[in-house]
Scaffold this motif. Structure first.
Motif, mmCIF file in Angstrom:
data_model
loop_
_atom_site.group_PDB
_atom_site.id
_atom_site.type_symbol
_atom_site.label_atom_id
_atom_site.label_comp_id
_atom_site.label_asym_id
_atom_site.label_seq_id
_atom_site.Cartn_x
_atom_site.Cartn_y
_atom_site.Cartn_z
ATOM 1 N N ALA A 200 -8.846 -15.988 4.055
ATOM 2 C CA ALA A 200 -7.717 -16.026 3.781
ATOM 3 C C ALA A 200 -6.789 -16.366 2.171
ATOM 4 C CB ALA A 200 -7.324 -17.443 4.157
ATOM 5 N N LEU A 201 -7.687 -15.928 1.606
ATOM 6 C CA LEU A 201 -7.698 -16.266 -0.167
ATOM 7 C C LEU A 201 -7.422 -14.719 -0.634
ATOM 8 C CD1 LEU A 201 -10.558 -17.722 -1.880
ATOM 9 C CD2 LEU A 201 -8.385 -18.593 -1.176
ATOM 10 N N ALA A 202 -8.033 -13.990 0.304
ATOM 11 C CA ALA A 202 -7.847 -12.070 0.313
ATOM 12 C C ALA A 202 -6.495 -11.971 1.045
ATOM 13 C CB ALA A 202 -9.000 -11.575 0.621
ATOM 14 N N GLN A 203 -5.892 -12.280 1.799
ATOM 15 C CA GLN A 203 -4.628 -12.243 2.620
ATOM 16 C C GLN A 203 -3.965 -12.534 1.437
ATOM 17 O OE1 GLN A 203 -4.142 -13.903 5.969
ATOM 18 N NE2 GLN A 203 -2.856 -12.201 6.313
ATOM 19 N N ASP A 204 -3.244 -12.916 0.649
ATOM 20 C CA ASP A 204 -2.453 -13.273 -0.206
ATOM 21 C C ASP A 204 -2.498 -12.302 -1.326
ATOM 22 O OD1 ASP A 204 -1.149 -15.498 0.921
ATOM 23 O OD2 ASP A 204 -2.227 -16.982 0.093
ATOM 24 N N ARG A 205 -3.675 -12.192 -1.946
ATOM 25 C CA ARG A 205 -3.335 -11.110 -2.834
ATOM 26 C C ARG A 205 -2.968 -9.649 -2.556
ATOM 27 N NH1 ARG A 205 -5.753 -13.445 -8.102
ATOM 28 N NH2 ARG A 205 -7.180 -15.241 -8.006
ATOM 29 N N ILE A 206 -3.186 -9.690 -1.278
ATOM 30 C CA ILE A 206 -3.589 -8.180 -0.985
ATOM 31 C C ILE A 206 -1.646 -7.417 -0.519
ATOM 32 C CG2 ILE A 206 -3.855 -6.301 1.252
ATOM 33 C CD1 ILE A 206 -6.412 -7.849 1.221
ATOM 34 N N ALA A 209 0.340 -7.306 -4.334
ATOM 35 C CA ALA A 209 -0.552 -6.413 -4.733
ATOM 36 C C ALA A 209 0.610 -5.042 -3.670
ATOM 37 C CB ALA A 209 -1.717 -5.677 -5.035
ATOM 38 N N GLY A 210 1.501 -5.239 -2.432
ATOM 39 C CA GLY A 210 1.654 -4.210 -1.673
ATOM 40 C C GLY A 210 0.782 -3.603 -1.137
ATOM 41 N N LEU A 211 -0.021 -4.632 -0.413
ATOM 42 C CA LEU A 211 -0.993 -2.849 0.252
ATOM 43 C C LEU A 211 -1.444 -3.727 1.677
ATOM 44 C CD1 LEU A 211 -3.547 -2.586 -2.417
ATOM 45 C CD2 LEU A 211 -2.168 -1.161 -1.742
ATOM 46 N N ALA A 212 -0.894 -4.141 1.795
ATOM 47 C CA ALA A 212 -1.062 -5.254 3.506
ATOM 48 C C ALA A 212 -0.787 -4.000 4.274
ATOM 49 C CB ALA A 212 0.204 -6.323 3.355
ATOM 50 N N GLU A 213 -0.275 -2.984 4.546
ATOM 51 C CA GLU A 213 -0.161 -2.533 5.639
ATOM 52 C C GLU A 213 -1.766 -0.738 5.318
ATOM 53 O OE1 GLU A 213 2.175 -1.607 7.931
ATOM 54 O OE2 GLU A 213 2.581 -3.413 7.252
ATOM 55 N N ARG A 214 -2.346 -0.720 3.846
ATOM 56 C CA ARG A 214 -3.370 -0.037 4.013
ATOM 57 C C ARG A 214 -4.072 -1.129 3.738
ATOM 58 N NH1 ARG A 214 -2.016 2.498 -1.337
ATOM 59 N NH2 ARG A 214 -3.703 3.556 -0.692
#
Length: 336
Positions: A200-206, A209-214
């Motif tokens: 859950a913490l990582a989801q926000d940071r990713i 960073a604009g990397l949710a699709e990758r």
């Protein structure tokens, strides 16, 4: 022979606490926006009197964190790059977390005598990572993110990621490694695998960073689940194995082997202790930190990791050296 080396050891905490207070006061962040400020101006900006300002600024200059030109101060390159809040390379999270954990080190003798961690209670928590204290959790993961990001940036320039397509970061924490590696290698996609509350913490940071699709986020517990997520040609274990005893470490290495197809690669990124267990110093002291922070972890020797990897079925191994905040090298193992 002089006792000066012992004096430097005996007063090592003076350096750390000077750095920690300067970060707490946001000294370097204030100077980044307004360089070449006098002591009087900085004392007013920090809300402190002239005497402590004089002593703090002199110490920070001697530490190589500030530069003085006449009567004015500015950030030295090291502080400007790593100690300005909001910067891509901000390392202050590590400083703040270590400052919070610092009191535990006052009782290091208790950890040596009892073989029990000092920053959490094994009688009430399953692991260090299951703390129910929100303040500790925030400080811990902010610190680990700063440390991991700094290490990943060096690894991204050291190891050739060109042949790989899909990365699995086991115990990926708040996403520092997948963020930094995917930023610098646009052909990579990744999966972050960690405990549900950490994901859950990582989801926000990713996402930020604009990397949710990758980057895909997969919750799980690598100690309890029989298999790791498949479909990857590269697995990273960064500062993971030192948290656990040898049995858990060997089991995780075997799971990594089984999750990779032939030709897949595992990277073990750590502060590696030499085979003779004489150093280097940063790796040896991280081992003592594992005594303070974990129930069974230690910093293992590079030869131990190589033996684990061969026992798990990896064929070729090599050690690639580098100098980073959280690692001094990576053990590269390829599945036959």
């Amino acid at each position: 022979m002089s006792a000066a080396p012992l004096m430097r050891m005996a007063t090592g905490f003076w350096q750390f606490k000077t750095l920690a207070v300067a970060v707490e006061l946001a000294l370097f962040t204030r100077l980044s926006g307004h360089p070449d400020r006098t002591r009087t101006e900085l004392a007013a900006a920090l809300g402190i009197e002239d005497r402590p300002a004089d002593l703090l600024l002199t110490a920070c200059t001697a530490l190589g964190l500030l530069e003085k030109n006449g009567d004015t101060y500015r950030n030295a390159p090291l502080a400007e790059q790593f100690l300005v809040e909001g910067g891509e390379c901000y390392f202050g999270g590590v400083v703040r977390f270590n400052d919070r954990a610092y009191p535990a080190w006052h009782d290091l003798g208790a950890a040596v005598r009892s073989n029990r961690p000092l920053t959490w209670d094994p009688d009430t928590q399953s692991t260090l990572f299951s703390s129910g204290d929100p303040a500790f959790t925030e400080a811990f993961w902010n610190g680990m993110h700063s440390l991991s990001a700094a290490t990943a940036r060096v690894l991204a320039q050291t190891y050739d990621f060109g042949p790989h397509q899909r990365l699995l970061d086991v115990g990926g924490g708040s996403g520092a490694f997948v963020i930094e590696l995917c930023r610098r290698h646009p052909h990579l996609t990744a999966t972050l695998y960690d405990l549900p509350h950490v994901c859950a913490l990582a989801q926000d940071r990713i996402a930020s960073a604009g990397l949710a699709e990758r980057v895909r986020i997969t919750p799980g517990d690598f100690r309890r689940e029989a298999e790791l997520p498949g479909g990857h040609d590269l697995i990273v274990l960064s500062m993971i194995l030192h948290d656990w005893d040898e049995r858990d470490g060997r089991a995780l290495v075997r799971k990594c082997h089984d999750a990779l197809a032939p030709g897949g690669v595992l990277l073990v990124c750590e502060l590696l202790v030499d085979a003779g267990r004489t150093g280097p110093l940063d790796a040896a002291l991280m081992g003592v930190n594992m005594l303070v922070e974990t129930a069974a972890g230690r910093n293992y020797g590079e030869d131990e990791y190589v033996e684990w990897l061969h026992a798990a079925g990896f064929a070729d191994t090599e050690i690639v050296r580098f100098d980073a905040a959280g690692a001094n090298g990576v053990v590269v193992a390829r599945r036959a």
